[in-house]
Design a protein around this motif. Structure first.
Motif, PDB file in Angstrom:
ATOM      1  N   ILE A  79     -32.239  -0.061  -9.822  1.00 15.93           N
ATOM      2  CA  ILE A  79     -31.034  -0.849 -10.114  1.00 15.93           C
ATOM      3  C   ILE A  79     -29.822   0.069 -10.228  1.00 15.93           C
ATOM      4  O   ILE A  79     -28.752  -0.217  -9.669  1.00 15.93           O
ATOM      5  CB  ILE A  79     -31.238  -1.653 -11.420  1.00 15.93           C
ATOM      6  N   MET A  80     -29.994   1.186 -10.930  1.00 13.31           N
ATOM      7  CA  MET A  80     -28.882   2.123 -11.106  1.00 13.31           C
ATOM      8  C   MET A  80     -28.373   2.628  -9.754  1.00 13.31           C
ATOM      9  O   MET A  80     -27.168   2.650  -9.484  1.00 13.31           O
ATOM     10  CB  MET A  80     -29.327   3.330 -11.939  1.00 13.31           C
ATOM     11  N   VAL A  81     -29.330   3.011  -8.871  1.00 12.86           N
ATOM     12  CA  VAL A  81     -28.947   3.552  -7.565  1.00 12.86           C
ATOM     13  C   VAL A  81     -28.214   2.486  -6.761  1.00 12.86           C
ATOM     14  O   VAL A  81     -27.175   2.751  -6.138  1.00 12.86           O
ATOM     15  CB  VAL A  81     -30.200   4.057  -6.824  1.00 12.86           C
ATOM     16  N   CYS A  82     -28.741   1.239  -6.801  1.00 11.65           N
ATOM     17  CA  CYS A  82     -28.092   0.166  -6.039  1.00 11.65           C
ATOM     18  C   CYS A  82     -26.679  -0.068  -6.553  1.00 11.65           C
ATOM     19  O   CYS A  82     -25.730  -0.200  -5.766  1.00 11.65           O
ATOM     20  CB  CYS A  82     -28.907  -1.116  -6.125  1.00 11.65           C
ATOM     21  N   LEU A  83     -26.510  -0.116  -7.894  1.00 10.26           N
ATOM     22  CA  LEU A  83     -25.182  -0.351  -8.473  1.00 10.26           C
ATOM     23  C   LEU A  83     -24.215   0.748  -8.043  1.00 10.26           C
ATOM     24  O   LEU A  83     -23.098   0.467  -7.601  1.00 10.26           O
ATOM     25  CB  LEU A  83     -25.271  -0.400  -9.997  1.00 10.26           C
ATOM     26  N   THR A  84     -24.670   2.011  -8.158  1.00  9.83           N
ATOM     27  CA  THR A  84     -23.790   3.129  -7.780  1.00  9.83           C
ATOM     28  C   THR A  84     -23.431   3.047  -6.306  1.00  9.83           C
ATOM     29  O   THR A  84     -22.276   3.238  -5.922  1.00  9.83           O
ATOM     30  CB  THR A  84     -24.495   4.465  -8.059  1.00  9.83           C
ATOM     31  N   GLY A  85     -24.452   2.732  -5.468  1.00 14.37           N
ATOM     32  CA  GLY A  85     -24.197   2.623  -4.035  1.00 14.37           C
ATOM     33  C   GLY A  85     -23.181   1.545  -3.725  1.00 14.37           C
ATOM     34  O   GLY A  85     -22.247   1.757  -2.944  1.00 14.37           O
ATOM     35  N   VAL A  86     -23.337   0.377  -4.365  1.00 16.05           N
ATOM     36  CA  VAL A  86     -22.384  -0.714  -4.132  1.00 16.05           C
ATOM     37  C   VAL A  86     -20.988  -0.294  -4.559  1.00 16.05           C
ATOM     38  O   VAL A  86     -19.993  -0.534  -3.843  1.00 16.05           O
ATOM     39  CB  VAL A  86     -22.842  -1.977  -4.898  1.00 16.05           C
ATOM     40  N   ALA A  87     -20.888   0.392  -5.721  1.00 19.24           N
ATOM     41  CA  ALA A  87     -19.574   0.834  -6.200  1.00 19.24           C
ATOM     42  C   ALA A  87     -18.948   1.801  -5.207  1.00 19.24           C
ATOM     43  O   ALA A  87     -17.750   1.712  -4.901  1.00 19.24           O
ATOM     44  CB  ALA A  87     -19.720   1.497  -7.572  1.00 19.24           C
ATOM     45  N   LEU A  88     -19.780   2.729  -4.665  1.00 15.89           N
ATOM     46  CA  LEU A  88     -19.238   3.708  -3.718  1.00 15.89           C
ATOM     47  C   LEU A  88     -18.771   3.027  -2.433  1.00 15.89           C
ATOM     48  O   LEU A  88     -17.690   3.326  -1.906  1.00 15.89           O
ATOM     49  CB  LEU A  88     -20.303   4.764  -3.396  1.00 15.89           C
ATOM     50  N   ILE A  89     -19.593   2.082  -1.930  1.00 13.53           N
ATOM     51  CA  ILE A  89     -19.210   1.382  -0.700  1.00 13.53           C
ATOM     52  C   ILE A  89     -17.932   0.585  -0.941  1.00 13.53           C
ATOM     53  O   ILE A  89     -17.018   0.552  -0.105  1.00 13.53           O
ATOM     54  CB  ILE A  89     -20.364   0.474  -0.226  1.00 13.53           C
ATOM     55  N   TYR A  90     -17.832  -0.055  -2.139  1.00  9.45           N
ATOM     56  CA  TYR A  90     -16.609  -0.773  -2.482  1.00  9.45           C
ATOM     57  C   TYR A  90     -15.421   0.182  -2.478  1.00  9.45           C
ATOM     58  O   TYR A  90     -14.325  -0.176  -2.018  1.00  9.45           O
ATOM     59  CB  TYR A  90     -16.775  -1.437  -3.849  1.00  9.45           C
ATOM     60  N   GLY A  91     -15.648   1.407  -2.969  1.00  9.39           N
ATOM     61  CA  GLY A  91     -14.569   2.399  -2.991  1.00  9.39           C
ATOM     62  C   GLY A  91     -14.109   2.768  -1.589  1.00  9.39           C
ATOM     63  O   GLY A  91     -12.918   2.969  -1.362  1.00  9.39           O
ATOM     64  N   THR A  92     -15.046   2.833  -0.617  1.00  8.40           N
ATOM     65  CA  THR A  92     -14.644   3.223   0.736  1.00  8.40           C
ATOM     66  C   THR A  92     -13.771   2.162   1.392  1.00  8.40           C
ATOM     67  O   THR A  92     -13.068   2.462   2.360  1.00  8.40           O
ATOM     68  CB  THR A  92     -15.873   3.455   1.632  1.00  8.40           C
ATOM     69  N   LEU A  93     -13.793   0.916   0.882  1.00  9.55           N
ATOM     70  CA  LEU A  93     -12.966  -0.127   1.502  1.00  9.55           C
ATOM     71  C   LEU A  93     -11.489   0.236   1.406  1.00  9.55           C
ATOM     72  O   LEU A  93     -10.697  -0.124   2.272  1.00  9.55           O
ATOM     73  CB  LEU A  93     -13.213  -1.478   0.814  1.00  9.55           C
ATOM     74  N   ASP A  94     -11.105   0.949   0.318  1.00  6.22           N
ATOM     75  CA  ASP A  94      -9.702   1.302   0.130  1.00  6.22           C
ATOM     76  C   ASP A  94      -9.306   2.555   0.895  1.00  6.22           C
ATOM     77  O   ASP A  94      -8.120   2.882   0.965  1.00  6.22           O
ATOM     78  CB  ASP A  94      -9.416   1.535  -1.363  1.00  6.22           C
ATOM     79  N   LEU A  95     -10.285   3.274   1.451  1.00  8.42           N
ATOM     80  CA  LEU A  95      -9.957   4.512   2.158  1.00  8.42           C
ATOM     81  C   LEU A  95      -9.205   4.192   3.444  1.00  8.42           C
ATOM     82  O   LEU A  95      -9.399   3.138   4.053  1.00  8.42           O
ATOM     83  CB  LEU A  95     -11.242   5.271   2.515  1.00  8.42           C
ATOM     84  N   ALA A  96      -8.342   5.152   3.822  1.00  9.19           N
ATOM     85  CA  ALA A  96      -7.632   4.970   5.085  1.00  9.19           C
ATOM     86  C   ALA A  96      -8.612   5.155   6.239  1.00  9.19           C
ATOM     87  O   ALA A  96      -9.641   5.811   6.095  1.00  9.19           O
ATOM     88  CB  ALA A  96      -6.510   5.991   5.184  1.00  9.19           C
ATOM     89  N   HIS A  97      -8.288   4.565   7.393  1.00 11.21           N
ATOM     90  CA  HIS A  97      -9.144   4.727   8.558  1.00 11.21           C
ATOM     91  C   HIS A  97      -9.106   6.177   9.028  1.00 11.21           C
ATOM     92  O   HIS A  97      -8.112   6.874   8.840  1.00 11.21           O
ATOM     93  CB  HIS A  97      -8.678   3.814   9.697  1.00 11.21           C
ATOM     94  N   TYR A  98     -10.220   6.592   9.686  1.00 10.87           N
ATOM     95  CA  TYR A  98     -10.298   7.968  10.166  1.00 10.87           C
ATOM     96  C   TYR A  98      -9.225   8.205  11.217  1.00 10.87           C
ATOM     97  O   TYR A  98      -9.120   7.452  12.184  1.00 10.87           O
ATOM     98  CB  TYR A  98     -11.690   8.235  10.737  1.00 10.87           C
ATOM     99  N   GLY A  99      -8.404   9.235  11.021  1.00 12.76           N
ATOM    100  CA  GLY A  99      -7.368   9.565  11.985  1.00 12.76           C
ATOM    101  C   GLY A  99      -6.103   8.738  11.853  1.00 12.76           C
ATOM    102  O   GLY A  99      -5.229   8.805  12.709  1.00 12.76           O
ATOM    103  N   ASP A 100      -5.986   7.946  10.782  1.00 12.17           N
ATOM    104  CA  ASP A 100      -4.794   7.123  10.571  1.00 12.17           C
ATOM    105  C   ASP A 100      -3.596   8.045  10.278  1.00 12.17           C
ATOM    106  O   ASP A 100      -3.622   8.798   9.304  1.00 12.17           O
ATOM    107  CB  ASP A 100      -5.064   6.194   9.390  1.00 12.17           C
ATOM    108  N   PRO A 101      -2.536   8.009  11.090  1.00 16.64           N
ATOM    109  CA  PRO A 101      -1.421   8.936  10.856  1.00 16.64           C
ATOM    110  C   PRO A 101      -0.645   8.632   9.579  1.00 16.64           C
ATOM    111  O   PRO A 101       0.074   9.489   9.072  1.00 16.64           O
ATOM    112  CB  PRO A 101      -0.539   8.744  12.101  1.00 16.64           C
ATOM    113  N   ASN A 102      -0.765   7.415   9.046  1.00 23.12           N
ATOM    114  CA  ASN A 102      -0.026   7.069   7.835  1.00 23.12           C
ATOM    115  C   ASN A 102      -0.833   7.271   6.570  1.00 23.12           C
ATOM    116  O   ASN A 102      -0.366   6.924   5.481  1.00 23.12           O
ATOM    117  CB  ASN A 102       0.440   5.615   7.904  1.00 23.12           C
ATOM    118  N   ALA A 103      -2.052   7.804   6.697  1.00 22.56           N
ATOM    119  CA  ALA A 103      -2.880   8.006   5.515  1.00 22.56           C
ATOM    120  C   ALA A 103      -2.221   9.030   4.596  1.00 22.56           C
ATOM    121  O   ALA A 103      -1.530   9.930   5.071  1.00 22.56           O
ATOM    122  CB  ALA A 103      -4.263   8.490   5.935  1.00 22.56           C
ATOM    123  N   PRO A 104      -2.410   8.889   3.262  1.00 18.21           N
ATOM    124  CA  PRO A 104      -1.774   9.832   2.333  1.00 18.21           C
ATOM    125  C   PRO A 104      -2.108  11.288   2.641  1.00 18.21           C
ATOM    126  O   PRO A 104      -1.264  12.165   2.479  1.00 18.21           O
ATOM    127  CB  PRO A 104      -2.349   9.418   0.975  1.00 18.21           C
TER     128      PRO A 104
END
Lengths: 172, 151
Positions: A79-104
């Motif tokens: 359960i712990m691993v699944c929760l952490t994995g879901v949290a991490l995947i949720y975090g990647t949703l906010d990441l800029a796309h690879y190679g995005d010129p406007n990324a921070p």
């Protein structure tokens, strides 16, 4: 890579696990090369696939090569691993796309480094100049970490007992 | 391990190239990928290969423990010492600009010395960790045998 990870999870023979870990490191290094991060790939290949494999084999030689069956239930860790994995995947949703010129990462200090570092330091490899000059404190900290690790291993496993015994022999 | 002729010959052939590659990575890190950390690991890998093929005692003769202990501290001190030197000649800590006549030369010298410090510490720590593991195993084996063979 996922096949390797699944195999690492299933296999109980630690020699095989160490070898699979080494293979995983090599593949990670290949991914870094594809992403043009050659310095990181170099480190991953040398440290992950090389030295840590040898040190892990040394540890196995000191202890045992069979992994023990877990004595407790596997549900809670799962359960712990699944929760952490879901949290991490949720975090990647906010990441800029690879190679995005406007990324921070492309608009913040990155351009300044790329423009100024070769001129100010006279060193063409920007990674080296950032690591050793702009981020000198961080690298010093890393070296101190390695230093501490070395001292720790010497203190734990260095044969002080043996040296003490030898001194006693001399005294006698 | 002494009887494996092929391994010994190949290891002997490889050793100079590993060392040369380590030096290249160490000092060419300014221009291409690499640097002190990677070079240190390559050096350590070379010595560990030597220890695996030719035995721990021969490897300890090449790199005695005293030198390794000295190297572990020397690298960190070299790195920190560069910073202190910068303070002494009137700059900020680890601000290499003041190390030579002009800023670019200073940066070059500073980065070279700092990377050298990293390389020395990483090599010494890695080799030391491996030697300690291997020696620990030897002493453990000796104790089980009931004898205490001097190392």
């Amino acid at each position: 890579m996922s096949i390797t990870v699944c195999a690492i999870l299933r296999i109980r023979n630690l020699y095989a696990v160490v070898m699979l870990g080494s293979i995983f490191s090599v593949m990670a290094a290949a991914i870094f090369v594809i992403l043009d991060a050659v310095d990181v790939a170099f480190t991953e290949a040398a440290v992950g696939a090389g030295i840590s494999t040898v040190l892990a084999l040394g540890t196995i030689a000191l202890t045992t090569d069979r992994e023990k069956k877990p004595s407790h239930t596997k549900i809670l860790p799962l359960i712990m691993v699944c929760l952490t994995g879901v949290a991490l995947i949720y975090g990647t949703l906010d990441l800029a796309h690879y190679g995005d010129p406007n990324a921070p990462v492309q608009t913040h200090v990155g351009p300044d480094y790329l423009r100024d570092a070769p001129v100010k330091t006279g060193i063409p490899n920007v990674v080296t100049s950032i690591l050793a000059s702009y981020r000198g404190y961080d690298t010093l900290g890393e070296v101190v970490v390695i230093f501490t690790a070395g001292i720790g291993v010497i203190l734990l496993l260095g044969n002080w007992r043996h040296i003490g015994r030898r001194r006693e022999d001399k005294d006698v | 391990m002494y009887s494996y002729l092929v391994l010994r010959v190949v290891a002997k052939l490889l050793m100079p190239f590993i060392m040369l590659f380590g030096l290249y990575v160490q000092f060419h890190g300014d221009f291409g990928p690499g640097g002190g950390f990677q070079a240190g690991v390559i050096f350590a890998a070379g010595f560990i290969l030597y220890a695996l093929i030719f035995g721990l005692q021969n490897a300890s003769r090449v790199l005695p423990r005293g030198i390794l202990r000295f190297g572990i501290a020397l690298g960190v001190l070299l790195y920190a010492g560069v910073g202190v030197y910068n303070l002494l000649v009137g700059g900020k800590y680890l601000d290499y600009n003041v190390m030579a006549q002009n800023a670019v030369h200073g940066q070059h010298l500073g980065i070279l010395l700092v990377e050298l410090g990293v390389g020395i510490t990483v090599t010494s720590v890695m080799v030391m960790v491996f030697f300690t593991f291997a020696r620990h195993r030897q002493t453990k084996g000796d104790d089980q045998d009931g004898g205490s063979r001097p190392l």
